[in-house]
Design a protein around this motif. Structure first.
Motif, PDB file in Angstrom:
ATOM      1  N   UNK A  97       0.704  -1.596  -0.255  1.00  0.00           N
ATOM      2  CA  UNK A  97      -0.374  -0.006  -0.092  1.00  0.00           C
ATOM      3  C   UNK A  97       0.835   1.292   0.381  1.00  0.00           C
ATOM      4  N   UNK A  98       0.544   2.191  -0.463  1.00  0.00           N
ATOM      5  CA  UNK A  98       0.887   3.294  -0.912  1.00  0.00           C
ATOM      6  C   UNK A  98       0.144   4.542  -0.966  1.00  0.00           C
ATOM      7  N   UNK A  99       1.064   5.079  -0.185  1.00  0.00           N
ATOM      8  CA  UNK A  99      -0.408   6.852   0.344  1.00  0.00           C
ATOM      9  C   UNK A  99       0.977   7.721  -0.733  1.00  0.00           C
ATOM     10  N   UNK A 100       0.415   8.661  -2.081  1.00  0.00           N
ATOM     11  CA  UNK A 100       0.882   9.539  -2.409  1.00  0.00           C
ATOM     12  C   UNK A 100       0.011  11.093  -2.148  1.00  0.00           C
ATOM     13  N   UNK A 101       1.271  11.998  -2.217  1.00  0.00           N
ATOM     14  CA  UNK A 101       0.433  14.180  -1.779  1.00  0.00           C
ATOM     15  C   UNK A 101       1.344  14.370  -2.777  1.00  0.00           C
ATOM     16  N   UNK A 122      -3.409  11.827  -1.756  1.00  0.00           N
ATOM     17  CA  UNK A 122      -3.947  12.186  -0.622  1.00  0.00           C
ATOM     18  C   UNK A 122      -4.615  13.771  -1.479  1.00  0.00           C
ATOM     19  N   UNK A 123      -5.493  14.456  -1.069  1.00  0.00           N
ATOM     20  CA  UNK A 123      -6.290  15.109  -1.680  1.00  0.00           C
ATOM     21  C   UNK A 123      -6.509  16.425  -1.138  1.00  0.00           C
ATOM     22  N   UNK A 124      -7.467  18.257  -1.586  1.00  0.00           N
ATOM     23  CA  UNK A 124      -8.097  19.075  -0.776  1.00  0.00           C
ATOM     24  C   UNK A 124      -8.848  19.366  -1.477  1.00  0.00           C
ATOM     25  N   UNK A 125      -9.825  18.616  -2.283  1.00  0.00           N
ATOM     26  CA  UNK A 125     -10.562  18.711  -2.964  1.00  0.00           C
ATOM     27  C   UNK A 125     -11.208  17.851  -3.394  1.00  0.00           C
ATOM     28  N   UNK A 126     -12.368  18.259  -3.849  1.00  0.00           N
ATOM     29  CA  UNK A 126     -13.423  17.022  -5.221  1.00  0.00           C
ATOM     30  C   UNK A 126     -12.397  17.168  -6.325  1.00  0.00           C
ATOM     31  N   UNK A 127     -12.192  18.011  -6.527  1.00  0.00           N
ATOM     32  CA  UNK A 127     -11.488  18.461  -8.273  1.00  0.00           C
ATOM     33  C   UNK A 127     -10.446  17.646  -7.776  1.00  0.00           C
TER      34      UNK A 127
END
Length: 333
Positions: A97-101, A122-127
């Motif tokens: 498992x990898x989390x990209x940001x 990892x995101x900060x918006x729906x878009x």
């Protein structure tokens, strides 16, 4: 037990993720979270070199036989880290498992998935979440305005961001920002998330490598004791309120540029805060959830407590809220 699409995707028991925090996401903490049934995460760039990351992954594998992940944050800089080498270490170490940001993860997601690795972006918006889904991410971690570190520039809190994400995405997602207890997990699930991601809460655990002085400051702090810095640069960052963050805000408020605050916000200074325990050595990240943190438990007991409390909250709603038939149809009283 709370089973969701995310727990099934990652092969974990509880829909609780330990955030991939810079200088904090190390083997002892990640393993403790995973051993308790959550998803622990090592932070790749906390390690100075790819070889150091390989050693850290091996240490975590010696501490747990449960799934854990590795976070790799794709920063834009003149002299970027050797991301491809870090990525190759992750693949060769057998991490699943990898989390990209950070910046565009397209190339990394494509390469990781070729090796059967589950990718969370990892995101900060729906878009941004929709783009992550389009380019092949298996899941998303959505950060609300309440989070520590970089909350984006839209200022959308979780109460709106989580259901908006649920309406838009087809893949599983976990919610981040403002979560510290079972009530938050239950609320996130009710709003459509498949779990929660917590950073600040896991900073205040026994296995966290953060100095005890800083842990105690978080316990004593309130939701009012954070500052948003670098707003003028459209690189907003939520940090603890101290003399350094106040100075950064003052300089930028008077028309200063990044070069004028560069030394104040240097990551090496934040690392010293966590290592040495002096909160005035630099800026250091903390979320609004510190207002909900009142103890420093073991990471494993925290995971189990939050999962159990969330189940109790969900079951308790049946006693607190009565759905009754009315003459006009269904009503709630």
């Amino acid at each position: 037990m709370l089973t969701t699409r995310f727990t099934e995707l990652c092969g974990i028991e509880h829909p609780i993720v330990q955030g991939g925090m810079m200088f904090v996401g190390r083997a002892e903490l990640a393993a403790a979270v995973s051993n308790a049934g959550g998803l622990g995460i090592i932070t790749a760039l906390t390690q100075p070199t790819p070889d150091d990351l390989a050693a850290e992954i091996a240490r975590c594998q010696a501490l747990t036989d449960r799934p854990f992940g590795v976070n790799i944050t794709l920063t834009l800089s003149i002299n970027p880290p050797p991301f491809e080498e870090y990525r190759q270490v992750i693949i060769e170490s057998g991490v699943t498992i990898v989390e990209t940001a950070g910046s565009d993860p397209t190339v990394h997601i494509e390469h990781l998935k070729q090796h059967g690795i589950t990718v969370i972006h990892k995101c900060t918006s729906v878009a941004h979440a929709l783009k992550a889904e389009r380019i092949g991410a298996d899941a998303v971690s959505i950060d609300g305005f309440e989070c520590a570190g970089h909350p984006g520039e839209d200022d959308i809190p979780g109460l709106v961001l989580i259901p908006a994400t649920a309406d838009a995405l087809n893949i599983p997602f976990v919610a981040s920002g403002g979560f510290a207890d079972g009530r938050g997990l239950a609320a996130a699930l009710a709003l459509g998330a498949d779990g929660i991601n917590m950073g600040t809460r896991f900073m205040c655990t026994e296995e966290s490598p953060v100095h005890d002085n800083i842990k105690q400051l978080i316990v004593e702090g309130t939701e009012k004791d954070t500052r948003l810095i670098m707003r003028q640069l459209r690189n907003s960052m939520r940090v603890s309120r101290n003399t350094v963050s106040d100075e950064v805000i003052a300089i930028l408020g008077q028309g200063g540029r990044f070069r004028d605050i560069k030394e104040l916000v240097a990551g090496v200074r934040g690392r010293r805060v966590f290592a040495e325990g002096d909160p005035e050595l630099g800026v250091w990240t903390v979320g609004l959830s510190q207002g909900l943190i009142h103890d420093i438990p073991s990471a494993g007991s925290l995971v189990q407590r939050i999962a159990a409390d969330a189940e109790s909250v969900i079951r308790g709603l049946e006693n607190r809220v009565v759905v009754a038939e009315t003459a006009a149809g269904r009503g709630v009283r």
